[in-house]
Motif scaffolding. Structure first.
Motif, PDB file in Angstrom:
ATOM      1  N   ASN A   1      56.223  46.880  48.385  1.00 22.01           N
ATOM      2  CA  ASN A   1      57.477  45.566  48.328  1.00 22.01           C
ATOM      3  C   ASN A   1      58.486  46.244  49.192  1.00 22.01           C
TER       4      ASN A   1
ATOM      5  N   GLU B   1      61.371  50.596  33.045  1.00 21.33           N
ATOM      6  CA  GLU B   1      61.781  50.557  34.908  1.00 21.33           C
ATOM      7  C   GLU B   1      60.387  49.328  35.264  1.00 21.33           C
TER       8      GLU B   1
ATOM      9  N   HIS C   1      67.544  46.791  32.785  1.00 25.96           N
ATOM     10  CA  HIS C   1      66.840  46.315  33.933  1.00 25.96           C
ATOM     11  C   HIS C   1      66.605  45.670  34.806  1.00 25.96           C
TER      12      HIS C   1
ATOM     13  N   VAL D   1      64.216  42.643  45.271  1.00 25.75           N
ATOM     14  CA  VAL D   1      62.875  43.437  44.940  1.00 25.75           C
ATOM     15  C   VAL D   1      62.878  42.674  43.907  1.00 25.75           C
ATOM     16  N   ALA D   2      61.721  43.038  43.672  1.00 22.24           N
ATOM     17  CA  ALA D   2      60.982  42.457  42.123  1.00 22.24           C
ATOM     18  C   ALA D   2      60.918  40.665  42.185  1.00 22.24           C
TER      19      ALA D   2
ATOM     20  N   ASN E   1      71.591  44.543  41.504  1.00 22.46           N
ATOM     21  CA  ASN E   1      71.232  46.150  41.997  1.00 22.46           C
ATOM     22  C   ASN E   1      71.270  46.318  43.402  1.00 22.46           C
ATOM     23  N   GLU E   2      71.506  46.859  43.970  1.00 21.47           N
ATOM     24  CA  GLU E   2      71.434  47.330  45.515  1.00 21.47           C
ATOM     25  C   GLU E   2      71.974  46.402  46.972  1.00 21.47           C
TER      26      GLU E   2
ATOM     27  N   ILE F   1      72.245  52.340  45.425  1.00 26.25           N
ATOM     28  CA  ILE F   1      70.907  53.135  45.546  1.00 26.25           C
ATOM     29  C   ILE F   1      71.430  54.143  47.224  1.00 26.25           C
TER      30      ILE F   1
ATOM     31  N   TRP G   1      64.256  58.617  36.569  1.00 20.48           N
ATOM     32  CA  TRP G   1      63.761  57.962  36.759  1.00 20.48           C
ATOM     33  C   TRP G   1      62.648  58.205  36.450  1.00 20.48           C
TER      34      TRP G   1
HETATM   35  O1  G3I Z   1      51.711  46.305  36.922  1.00 22.22           O
HETATM   36  C1  G3I Z   1      50.705  46.411  38.401  1.00 22.22           C
HETATM   37  C2  G3I Z   1      49.499  46.541  38.270  1.00 22.22           C
HETATM   38  O2  G3I Z   1      48.680  45.820  37.065  1.00 22.22           O
HETATM   39  C3  G3I Z   1      48.866  46.174  39.695  1.00 22.22           C
HETATM   40  O3  G3I Z   1      47.406  46.274  39.466  1.00 22.22           O
HETATM   41  C4  G3I Z   1      49.701  47.202  40.835  1.00 22.22           C
HETATM   42  C5  G3I Z   1      49.075  46.142  41.319  1.00 22.22           C
HETATM   43  O4  G3I Z   1      49.538  47.359  42.895  1.00 22.22           O
HETATM   44  O5  G3I Z   1      50.956  46.669  40.829  1.00 22.22           O
HETATM   45  C6  G3I Z   1      51.415  46.410  39.198  1.00 22.22           C
HETATM   46  O6  G3I Z   1      52.900  46.920  39.177  1.00 22.22           O
HETATM   47  C7  G3I Z   1      53.776  47.672  40.224  1.00 22.22           C
HETATM   48  C8  G3I Z   1      54.839  48.505  39.691  1.00 22.22           C
HETATM   49  O7  G3I Z   1      55.586  48.626  40.142  1.00 22.22           O
HETATM   50  C9  G3I Z   1      53.891  48.871  37.872  1.00 22.22           C
HETATM   51  O8  G3I Z   1      53.560  50.542  38.855  1.00 22.22           O
HETATM   52  C10 G3I Z   1      54.792  46.472  40.973  1.00 22.22           C
HETATM   53  O9  G3I Z   1      53.043  46.082  41.739  1.00 22.22           O
HETATM   54  C11 G3I Z   1      55.354  47.407  41.930  1.00 22.22           C
HETATM   55  O10 G3I Z   1      55.714  46.504  42.812  1.00 22.22           O
HETATM   56  C12 G3I Z   1      56.450  48.292  40.773  1.00 22.22           C
HETATM   57  O11 G3I Z   1      57.380  48.961  41.675  1.00 22.22           O
HETATM   58  C13 G3I Z   1      58.603  49.498  41.166  1.00 22.22           C
HETATM   59  C14 G3I Z   1      59.450  49.083  41.457  1.00 22.22           C
HETATM   60  O12 G3I Z   1      60.726  50.063  41.771  1.00 22.22           O
HETATM   61  C15 G3I Z   1      59.552  47.968  42.211  1.00 22.22           C
HETATM   62  O13 G3I Z   1      59.688  47.028  40.694  1.00 22.22           O
HETATM   63  C16 G3I Z   1      58.748  50.876  40.869  1.00 22.22           C
HETATM   64  O14 G3I Z   1      57.277  50.867  39.639  1.00 22.22           O
HETATM   65  C17 G3I Z   1      59.983  50.970  40.092  1.00 22.22           C
HETATM   66  O15 G3I Z   1      59.084  52.807  40.234  1.00 22.22           O
HETATM   67  C18 G3I Z   1      60.671  51.400  41.134  1.00 22.22           C
HETATM   68  O16 G3I Z   1      61.862  51.466  40.737  1.00 22.22           O
HETATM   69  C19 G3I Z   1      63.311  50.594  41.793  1.00 22.22           C
HETATM   70  C20 G3I Z   1      64.388  50.705  40.228  1.00 22.22           C
HETATM   71  O17 G3I Z   1      63.678  49.771  39.856  1.00 22.22           O
HETATM   72  C21 G3I Z   1      65.499  50.366  41.451  1.00 22.22           C
HETATM   73  N1  G3I Z   1      65.852  51.491  41.700  1.00 22.22           N
HETATM   74  C22 G3I Z   1      65.097  51.918  42.962  1.00 22.22           C
HETATM   75  C23 G3I Z   1      63.632  52.535  42.468  1.00 22.22           C
HETATM   76  C24 G3I Z   1      62.577  52.875  42.831  1.00 22.22           C
HETATM   77  O18 G3I Z   1      61.679  52.310  43.820  1.00 22.22           O
END
Ligand code: G3I
Length: 380
Positions: free
Chosen positions: A3, A90, A126, A132-133, A173-174, A221, A329
């Motif tokens: 991402n 999260e 959140h 992102v996301a 956010n950010e 951030i 976190w």
């Molecule tokens: O749950 C699916 C899983 O089923 C699938 O197999 C896998 C394939 O890659 O993806 C999984 O989802 C991932 C999710 O985390 C759970 O692990 C997403 O792809 C991945 O993009 C997501 O990343 C999260 C990221 O934000 C983007 O949303 C991180 O866990 C999370 O810790 C991170 O948190 C961010 C805060 O929201 C904002 N500040 C920065 C912080 C750290 O990056």
């Protein structure tokens, strides 16, 4: 496709850390040759209380980000519930989970909120607006004629569902990125590109209407250390907060994420928090963790260095009255976001799991836990 956030994080940090990493390598070599490397992990004091009980005594709360894994690990539930007073979802309440396609699916967000409420925990929502996301359909379909409706519909539907149950929401956010080259330092995200710079005040106005009692937060951030990049981000953040305040936008607080890195120093963040507080905003430390990507040595060495970063940062900010709460976190290294998949610029060269959180993968307190507890105790 990794991402966008991960690449941005890497871009922002690579040069700053790589130089330090090489220097660190040389020093370790030197020390190991002289034989003066002798580290042991000692946890100097043991508090009977929890991080939450220590925080509460000081007028704060302590919590941790949690994800669906909590529901598969009873041992984790038992351990973490002794230590926290708040949770942040999260991922469960983000656009790509709630609206992976155009329908709203609240099941993940509901479950995490229900978990918080059933254990009398503060719940920090959140996040409602981020670069992102976002689901693919949103990135593809958003345009100047539908952006406002999409923004209002999402904020209204999500926040009114949880009205009165959420302590605070990371509404935006950010959103500053001076490297994007705008005079106002705003990040060129899909909302800015389709709604213009006043998407931020719109987001807060819609949020206030949807849940008048939730604390409304702008979460940022990489604004913590003394680098020129973080300094520029703090300046843009302050400029934005002043502008929003002048326009009487309903925003209550700044979230400082505090994703920290080895060799970070924090000589300027205190003054910044003081200025934010003087503008009348509260401050939450919303995503505290310490990456040991570039820390060399055995686990004891890495844990000690991580704990030092927690101390260095928290001791610099803990006595500002604007600070109202601290969320890490993650709580246990067992489920760290940093270890779930390879993240360029975060995953260690030696591929060892990172150890960024207060307790280890067996839920045992690390020096980082002690560092947080000691810092909380210092608060006047
Ligand atoms: O749950 C699916 C899983 O089923 C699938 O197999 C896998 C394939 O890659 O993806 C999984 O989802 C991932 C999710 O985390 C759970 O692990 C997403 O792809 C991945 O993009 C997501 O990343 C999260 C990221 O934000 C983007 O949303 C991180 O866990 C999370 O810790 C991170 O948190 C961010 C805060 O929201 C904002 N500040 C920065 C912080 C750290 O990056």
């Amino acid at each position: 496709m990794k991402n966008l956030f991960e690449y941005n994080l890497v871009k922002a940090l690579k040069s700053y850390h790589l130089k330090l990493f090489k220097l660190g390598h040389f020093l370790i070599l030197l020390l190991s040759v002289t034989g003066s490397l002798a580290f042991t992990t000692t946890v100097s004091k043991t508090y009977k209380e929890s991080l939450q009980s220590i925080a509460k005594e000081k007028g704060l709360f302590y919590g941790a980000a949690l994800d669906d894994y909590i529901f598969q690990d009873k041992e984790l539930q038992t351990a973490i519930l002794k230590d926290i007073g708040a949770i942040t979802p999260e991922n469960g309440c983000k656009w790509d989970i709630i609206r992976a396609n155009k329908d709203f699916n609240f099941s993940h967000c509901d479950r995490l909120l229900d978990f918080a409420r059933s254990h009398d925990l503060i719940f920090r929502g959140h996040t409602l607006v981020w670069h992102v996301a976002n689901p693919d359909w949103l990135n593809k379909e958003i345009n100047p004629s539908n952006a406002d409706r999409l923004l209002q519909e999402h904020i209204n539907k999500v926040m009114s569902r949880y009205r009165g149950k959420v302590h605070s929401w990371d509404v935006v956010n950010e959103i500053v990125a001076p490297e994007d080259g705008r005079p106002d330092g705003l990040r060129k995200n899909i909302w800015l590109q389709n709604l213009g710079g006043d998407y931020i005040e719109k987001a807060f106005i819609y949020a206030k209407k949807a849940d008048p009692n939730a604390i409304l937060v702008y979460n940022e951030i990489l604004i913590e250390n003394d680098s020129k990049e973080a300094r520029a981000k703090r300046q843009a953040t302050l400029q934005l907060l002043k502008k929003l305040k002048a326009k009487k936008v309903p925003i209550d607080a700044l979230g400082i994420q505090a994703h920290l890195w080895n060799n970070d120093t924090f000589n300027e963040i205190g003054t910044f928090i003081d200025e934010v507080g003087k503008l009348g905003f509260s401050v939450y430390i919303t995503e505290l963790d310490v990456s040991d990507t570039y820390i060399q040595g055995d686990l004891a060495t890495r844990d000690k260095e991580v704990a030092k970063l927690y101390s260095d940062f928290l001791n610099k900010i803990i006595n500002y009255s604007a600070i109202k709460g601290i969320v890490t976190w993650g709580w246990s290294d067992k489920y760290s976001w940093m270890n779930r998949h390879e993240i360029p610029g975060i995953t260690r060269e030696d591929k060892q799991p990172l150890r960024p959180h207060p307790v280890d993968d067996r839920f045992l307190k690390k020096p980082a836990w002690q560092a947080i507890a000691d810092a909380l105790q210092q608060r006047n």
